[in-house]
Design an enzyme around this catalytic site. Structure first.
Site, PDB file in Angstrom:
ATOM      1  N   ASP A   1      31.904   9.335  41.263  1.00 55.70           N
ATOM      2  CA  ASP A   1      33.116   8.560  41.679  1.00 55.70           C
ATOM      3  C   ASP A   1      33.566   8.570  43.034  1.00 55.70           C
ATOM      4  OD1 ASP A   1      35.482   7.575  41.073  1.00 55.70           O
ATOM      5  OD2 ASP A   1      36.429   9.037  39.731  1.00 55.70           O
TER       6      ASP A   1
ATOM      7  N   ARG B   1      45.505   9.884  33.734  1.00 60.29           N
ATOM      8  CA  ARG B   1      44.813  10.006  34.803  1.00 60.29           C
ATOM      9  C   ARG B   1      44.872   8.981  35.721  1.00 60.29           C
ATOM     10  NH1 ARG B   1      38.347  10.392  36.467  1.00 60.29           N
ATOM     11  NH2 ARG B   1      38.616  12.334  38.022  1.00 60.29           N
TER      12      ARG B   1
ATOM     13  N   LYS C   1      25.793   5.823  35.491  1.00 54.73           N
ATOM     14  CA  LYS C   1      26.754   6.677  34.527  1.00 54.73           C
ATOM     15  C   LYS C   1      28.033   5.943  34.244  1.00 54.73           C
ATOM     16  CE  LYS C   1      29.121  11.016  34.881  1.00 54.73           C
ATOM     17  NZ  LYS C   1      29.570  12.167  35.735  1.00 54.73           N
ATOM     18  N   TRP C   2      28.065   5.377  32.884  1.00 51.73           N
ATOM     19  CA  TRP C   2      29.212   4.839  32.545  1.00 51.73           C
ATOM     20  C   TRP C   2      30.469   5.658  31.769  1.00 51.73           C
ATOM     21  CZ3 TRP C   2      28.925  -0.763  31.796  1.00 51.73           C
ATOM     22  CH2 TRP C   2      30.181  -1.261  31.080  1.00 51.73           C
ATOM     23  N   ASP C   3      31.355   5.759  32.769  1.00 50.47           N
ATOM     24  CA  ASP C   3      32.471   6.746  32.345  1.00 50.47           C
ATOM     25  C   ASP C   3      33.683   6.081  31.499  1.00 50.47           C
ATOM     26  OD1 ASP C   3      33.908   9.034  32.140  1.00 50.47           O
ATOM     27  OD2 ASP C   3      33.460   9.683  34.378  1.00 50.47           O
ATOM     28  N   MET C   4      34.525   6.827  30.986  1.00 51.29           N
ATOM     29  CA  MET C   4      35.807   6.114  30.286  1.00 51.29           C
ATOM     30  C   MET C   4      36.485   7.565  30.232  1.00 51.29           C
ATOM     31  SD  MET C   4      37.479   5.950  27.299  1.00 51.29           S
ATOM     32  CE  MET C   4      38.094   4.934  26.130  1.00 51.29           C
ATOM     33  N   ASN C   5      37.795   7.264  31.074  1.00 48.36           N
ATOM     34  CA  ASN C   5      38.597   8.659  31.197  1.00 48.36           C
ATOM     35  C   ASN C   5      40.066   8.638  30.922  1.00 48.36           C
ATOM     36  OD1 ASN C   5      36.744  10.635  32.279  1.00 48.36           O
ATOM     37  ND2 ASN C   5      36.736   9.315  34.105  1.00 48.36           N
TER      38      ASN C   5
ATOM     39  N   ASP D   1      32.353  18.020  30.474  1.00 48.11           N
ATOM     40  CA  ASP D   1      32.866  18.246  31.890  1.00 48.11           C
ATOM     41  C   ASP D   1      32.913  20.084  32.005  1.00 48.11           C
ATOM     42  OD1 ASP D   1      33.064  15.754  32.927  1.00 48.11           O
ATOM     43  OD2 ASP D   1      35.356  15.728  32.637  1.00 48.11           O
TER      44      ASP D   1
HETATM   45  C1  GLA Z   1      34.847  12.444  34.513  1.00 44.47           C
HETATM   46  C2  GLA Z   1      33.397  12.780  34.240  1.00 44.47           C
HETATM   47  C3  GLA Z   1      33.028  13.435  35.437  1.00 44.47           C
HETATM   48  C4  GLA Z   1      33.079  12.748  36.791  1.00 44.47           C
HETATM   49  C5  GLA Z   1      34.647  12.330  36.975  1.00 44.47           C
HETATM   50  C6  GLA Z   1      34.731  11.245  37.936  1.00 44.47           C
HETATM   51  O1  GLA Z   1      35.545  13.336  34.077  1.00 44.47           O
HETATM   52  O2  GLA Z   1      33.141  13.338  32.957  1.00 44.47           O
HETATM   53  O3  GLA Z   1      31.795  13.969  35.293  1.00 44.47           O
HETATM   54  O4  GLA Z   1      32.175  11.673  36.677  1.00 44.47           O
HETATM   55  O5  GLA Z   1      35.180  11.620  35.725  1.00 44.47           O
HETATM   56  O6  GLA Z   1      35.923  10.998  38.166  1.00 44.47           O
END
Ligand code: GLA
Length: 737
Positions: A370, A446, A479-483, A551
């Site tokens: 990120d 977030r 890496k495809w994230d979703m937070n 994480d």
């Molecule tokens: C999430 C992912 C982490 C990292 C952060 C970046 O929490 O799980 O590994 O990539 O986002 O903002």
């Protein structure tokens, strides 16, 4: 090989391969479940269960032979609603023509076809080679409403698994509102059973919970918009005596990444009903005249060989029939990720230095996490603006990819496509692209909002911007994230009656986008992530062969997370990284061996500031990477055995055995150290009894000794392993005498 048969009277279906049987009959147009479990040769009908009405209060169905049966008491394949079965219904609908909710689905026809019947727009299991599976499709009809439900059962030649799903088809004139439609409903006769499921939270995913099943209903579910950290879409029904090594296990896994629901109901006759499907609390669907709707699939796997036996079957099934990527059987690269090294505070020079250090250790892939795009300097801005931040990276992604290449590494990139920051150009331009109802505002999580993936224009924007980035440099990993979890789930462009469709439509939109991108870039290795393991499910694994497990990178908490994850998901799907000590999530200090050995038990990566660690640690990492590369086939694709559970004691152990049983790696982790430890022995599994094996320290023993007598595990070579959470990671190999 014939996998599905119909008896002479043409009323009993028997699905079987060399391991399992699944039997049900059609009696007076009702589908009556007979059996699922270890293979039976033939069903000859001795059971005839139940023979008469069980409760004078429950309505009867008049059967042809004058026996009366109440739907409330029989084992069913597809329980309807408002029809006399008072257990959980498989379907709840409102027939809009008159408002009736009573269903009357009766057998209409069936077909048996070779292969799998895919569900449009949804991930589904597939044949590795053509024709190794058969599918039975049973169509039930509610004649008065002109609505059909088709139940699909697929059985594969190579697995003790039945895959179920269903389709509803509105052939009538009026619309039908579906309030609930399970992917499968399965009834078991009365027995004493236990339930195993994977519950958790962010940074503590997939903790194994085991409990007795008592009368009443238990619901395991997510309504967070994703499969979630909190409740993995999986459960198993076991006997009280089932252990890792022996006993029956029925596992149910949902091929879906959104809101899910598993209902476990023990009725007043002690019969058990298990249902799995989309969570009906956050779902409804308007089926217009002529429309059809498919549910996602449920994978039902039976093993008589304990939880290890079940997991091994499941791992094989997932690798062969779920993971679509060409990486499914390829060695996964050792990666380095800059997240815990720099967070978003990096520049080109720092990244170059990290790459150089990584390359010296033998890292094969550098992942830029990120903070590389838009005005993303902290988590308040930038999401949605998928262009390179040239202040941070003056030579762009191309410059970084080339830098990595010159160091003999490939290059990968983090995205979080489904989100938008309020402080972003995208949000300024398209505030209406966010899921929300305008009069009630939006709750950020977030500091971000959810893009409305039910919209084609949003998906097209994401496809085009991601495609442009992936074309702009030599990028071999994403890496495809979703937070965040969903809230204010409302899509402006959908009509009033369709608002409860949004959660599911979002997931369908996500799948469409993933299908397009993974088809466009078949050579890119995709890793899915959702704040770690918030979307570790078979739906995501269909598109992306690996997932960032959690994480939480502390190796001690990871023991439980990885142990629980391995119940369902193969080692080749579990990202696990060495991070700094003290750990950033919980402050625990652990040795580089402990961190390395836990991370080497999955897909190895390094995620710490290599510019700030001493030469001894680097040397240890170099050795870990060398060892891992040499043995990664065994770790990533060997047969996995859990030996000691961190949920049951203070020691953890597991092992990897090669398919030919000539090689193995044993991982062991002690709990808190003691000057006078108990002298327990560790017993191995999966080896050949009469084969002599030699450990990397030169000691040799027969398989039968290692498996039956066991060995004292608190030593490495001839020295005791000391310190809290001390580990060993030992390689053994068959000796030819
Ligand atoms: C999430 C992912 C982490 C990292 C952060 C970046 O929490 O799980 O590994 O990539 O986002 O903002």
């Amino acid at each position: 090989m014939t996998l599905i048969t119909l008896n002479d009277k043409k009323n009993v279906f028997h699905l079987s391969n060399q391991w399992v049987s699944y039997v049900f009959s059609v009696e007076d147009k009702q589908l009556i479940h007979k059996y699922f479990g270890k293979k039976i040769h033939t069903y000859s009908g001795g059971m005839d269960y139940p023979e008469k009405t069980r409760s004078s209060f429950s309505p009867d169905l008049p059967f042809e032979d004058e026996l009366k049966v109440s739907l409330d008491a029989v084992l069913q394949e597809f329980p309807g609603s408002n029809q006399g079965d008072y257990r959980s219904s498989g379907i709840e609908v409102v027939f809009d023509a008159h408002g009736n909710t009573n269903t009357k689905f009766e057998y209409e026809s069936h077909s048996i076809t070779k292969g799998v019947i895919p569900s449009p727009g949804l991930p589904s299991s597939f044949d590795a080679e053509k024709g190794e599976s058969e599918t039975l499709a049973i169509t039930l009809r509610d004649e008065a409403e002109q609505v059909d439900v088709t139940l699909y059962y697929t059985i594969f030649e190579d697995s003790p698994t039945i895959v179920r799903k269903c389709r509803i088809n509105n052939k009538g004139q009026a619309s039908v509102k579906i309030d609930k439609l399970v992917s499968m409903s399965l009834d078991f006769p009365a027995a004493t059973n236990e339930l195993i499921h994977l519950s958790g939270s962010w940074a503590q995913e997939r903790q194994v919970v085991r409990e007795k099943i008592n009368r009443g209903i238990k619901v395991l579910r997510s309504k967070r918009g994703s499969s979630s950290h909190n409740q993995n879409p999986f459960c198993a029904i076991v006997q009280p005596t089932t252990t890792e090594e022996s006993g029956e296990v029925y596992g149910f896994s949902f091929v879906y990444s959104g809101d899910h629901e598993t209902i476990i109901e023990k009725d007043s006759f002690d019969q058990l009903r298990i249902q799995m499907g989309i969570n009906h609390e956050t779902f409804s669907w308007v089926l217009e005249s002529g429309d059809e709707f498919y549910t996602p699939e449920v994978i039902m796997t039976f093993s008589p060989n304990g939880l290890n036996g079940f997991s091994q079957e499941m791992h094989d099934f997932v690798t062969t029939h779920i993971v679509k990527s060409s990486y499914k059987e390829k060695h996964r690269p050792v990666l380095m990720n800059n997240w815990e090294a720099t967070y978003m505070a990096f520049d080109e020079e720092t990244i170059h230095s990290l790459m150089e250090e990584g390359a010296k250790l033998g890292v094969e892939l550098f992942v830029l996490d990120d903070g590389w795009f838009g005005k993303r300097n902290d988590d308040t801005g930038g999401l949605g603006d998928w262009w390179v931040n040239e202040t941070k990276l003056p030579n762009g992604l191309k410059g970084l990819a080339t830098y990595a290449k010159n160091l003999n590494m490939s290059f990968g990139l983090w995205f979080e496509p489904e989100m938008v920051s309020p402080k972003s150009d995208l949000y300024k331009k398209h505030p209406d692209w966010v899921l929300h109802y305008e009069k009630k505002g939006m709750s950020p999580a977030r500091n971000q909002y959810m893009l409305d993936l039910t919209r084609q224009d949003v998906r097209d924007y994401l496809y085009t911007s991601i495609e442009a980035i992936l074309m702009s440099a030599d990028i071999s990993y994403v890496k495809w994230d979703m937070n965040r979890n969903f809230s204010e789930t409302y899509a402006k462009q959908l009509s009033t009656s369709k608002q409860k469709e949004v959660s599911h439509r979002y997931v369908l939109g996500l799948y469409e986008l993933l299908e397009r991108l993974t088809t466009r870039f078949p050579d890119i290795l995709f890793e899915s992530c959702s704040g770690g393991g918030g979307r570790f499910d078979l739906g995501m694994l269909y598109y992306m062969p690996q997932t960032w497990t959690s994480d939480n990178t502390d190796p001690v908490e990871r023991l439980r997370i990885q142990y629980g994850t391995s119940l369902v998901y193969p080692i080749s799907t579990m990202g696990s990284h060495v991070s700094a000590s003290p750990n950033h999530q919980n402050g625990r200090m652990t040795s580089i061996d402990t961190r390395g050995h836990v991370a080497m038990s999955g897909l190895l990566g390094y995620e710490l500031d290599l510019l700030r660690i001493d030469e001894d640690e680097k040397e240890a990492m170099r050795k870990q990477i060398d060892f891992y590369k040499k043995h990664r086939d065994l770790i990533q694709y060997g047969t996995f055995y859990r030996l000691l559970s961190p949920f049951e004691g203070d020691q953890t152990a597991w092992m990897f055995v090669s398919k030919d049983k000539q090689e193995a790696i044993v991982f062991y982790c002690n709990g808190l150290a003691s000057a006078a430890p108990s002298l327990k022995k560790l017993k191995l599994q999966g080896l050949l009894e009469n084969q002599k094996y030699v450990f990397d320290n030169g000691v040799s023993s027969y398989g039968s000794e290692l498996m039956n007598m066991g060995f004292y595990s608190l030593t490495k070579g001839h020295q005791d392993i000391l310190g809290d959470f001390a580990t060993s990671f030992s390689y053994l190999k068959g000796l030819s005498e």
